[in-house]
Design a protein around this motif. Sequence first.
Motif, mmCIF file in Angstrom:
data_model
loop_
_atom_site.group_PDB
_atom_site.id
_atom_site.type_symbol
_atom_site.label_atom_id
_atom_site.label_comp_id
_atom_site.label_asym_id
_atom_site.label_seq_id
_atom_site.Cartn_x
_atom_site.Cartn_y
_atom_site.Cartn_z
ATOM 1 N N HIS A 75 -2.156 84.119 21.875
ATOM 2 C CA HIS A 75 -1.969 82.770 22.404
ATOM 3 C C HIS A 75 -1.445 81.828 21.311
ATOM 4 O O HIS A 75 -1.876 81.916 20.157
ATOM 5 N N PRO A 76 -0.530 80.920 21.653
ATOM 6 C CA PRO A 76 0.040 80.005 20.653
ATOM 7 C C PRO A 76 -0.993 79.147 19.919
ATOM 8 O O PRO A 76 -0.821 78.872 18.720
ATOM 9 N N ILE A 77 -2.071 78.735 20.586
ATOM 10 C CA ILE A 77 -3.104 77.941 19.896
ATOM 11 C C ILE A 77 -3.797 78.787 18.834
ATOM 12 O O ILE A 77 -4.052 78.318 17.715
ATOM 13 N N HIS A 78 -4.104 80.036 19.163
ATOM 14 C CA HIS A 78 -4.725 80.935 18.187
ATOM 15 C C HIS A 78 -3.771 81.205 17.024
ATOM 16 O O HIS A 78 -4.164 81.165 15.850
ATOM 17 N N GLN A 79 -2.524 81.459 17.349
ATOM 18 C CA GLN A 79 -1.526 81.724 16.297
ATOM 19 C C GLN A 79 -1.335 80.505 15.400
ATOM 20 O O GLN A 79 -1.206 80.638 14.181
ATOM 21 N N ALA A 80 -1.346 79.302 15.991
ATOM 22 C CA ALA A 80 -1.210 78.069 15.199
ATOM 23 C C ALA A 80 -2.405 77.898 14.267
ATOM 24 O O ALA A 80 -2.243 77.496 13.102
ATOM 25 N N PHE A 81 -3.606 78.209 14.773
ATOM 26 C CA PHE A 81 -4.797 78.145 13.919
ATOM 27 C C PHE A 81 -4.633 79.078 12.720
ATOM 28 O O PHE A 81 -4.857 78.679 11.574
ATOM 29 N N LEU A 82 -4.248 80.313 12.978
ATOM 30 C CA LEU A 82 -4.075 81.279 11.886
ATOM 31 C C LEU A 82 -3.003 80.830 10.906
ATOM 32 O O LEU A 82 -3.193 80.915 9.685
ATOM 33 N N ASP A 83 -1.888 80.345 11.418
ATOM 34 C CA ASP A 83 -0.795 79.911 10.546
ATOM 35 C C ASP A 83 -1.229 78.789 9.613
ATOM 36 O O ASP A 83 -0.851 78.769 8.440
ATOM 37 N N GLU A 84 -2.032 77.859 10.125
ATOM 38 C CA GLU A 84 -2.447 76.712 9.313
ATOM 39 C C GLU A 84 -3.613 77.016 8.388
ATOM 40 O O GLU A 84 -3.655 76.547 7.257
ATOM 41 N N PHE A 85 -4.572 77.812 8.865
ATOM 42 C CA PHE A 85 -5.846 77.910 8.150
ATOM 43 C C PHE A 85 -6.133 79.230 7.454
ATOM 44 O O PHE A 85 -7.112 79.315 6.714
ATOM 45 N N ARG A 86 -5.317 80.246 7.631
ATOM 46 C CA ARG A 86 -5.645 81.528 6.984
ATOM 47 C C ARG A 86 -5.673 81.409 5.459
ATOM 48 O O ARG A 86 -6.343 82.185 4.793
ATOM 49 N N VAL A 87 -4.982 80.438 4.899
ATOM 50 C CA VAL A 87 -4.999 80.250 3.444
ATOM 51 C C VAL A 87 -6.339 79.705 2.954
ATOM 52 O O VAL A 87 -6.615 79.736 1.758
ATOM 53 N N TYR A 88 -7.187 79.234 3.853
ATOM 54 C CA TYR A 88 -8.479 78.664 3.475
ATOM 55 C C TYR A 88 -9.531 79.724 3.192
ATOM 56 O O TYR A 88 -10.482 79.464 2.482
ATOM 57 N N PHE A 89 -9.407 80.913 3.804
ATOM 58 C CA PHE A 89 -10.515 81.849 3.663
ATOM 59 C C PHE A 89 -10.195 83.032 2.763
ATOM 60 O O PHE A 89 -9.077 83.512 2.701
ATOM 61 N N ASP A 90 -11.235 83.451 2.052
ATOM 62 C CA ASP A 90 -11.180 84.633 1.195
ATOM 63 C C ASP A 90 -11.478 85.896 1.975
ATOM 64 O O ASP A 90 -11.001 86.967 1.652
#
Length: 98
Positions: A75-90
């Motif tokens: 889903h585009p909302i899930h993909q947008a979340f990953l695109d923006e925030f995946r750099v935040y987590f180890d």
Amino acid sequence: MIAHHVLFWLKTDTTDDKKQAFRKGLESLQGIEVVRTIHVGTPAPIERAVVDITYTFSLVLLFDDLAAHDVYQVHPIHQAFLDEFRVYFDKVVIYDAQ
């Protein structure tokens, strides 16, 4: 029903403002039509040897079935979340149960 439980360990240098943005990003996943229930949380103050409180955020999503889970994943909302925030987590750990 499918329960999708995701644990996130954010990087140690993540600011409080970034943590708040991350939480809002998690909460935005409620906008996906196949999500039946959502819970966004942080470790509860429970001190027992079997309880892991090392993560930063917990996300629990409930779906009607595996097909709904699969819709969520792309889903585009899930993909947008990953695109923006995946750099935040180890680290991220996911448990899916039916």
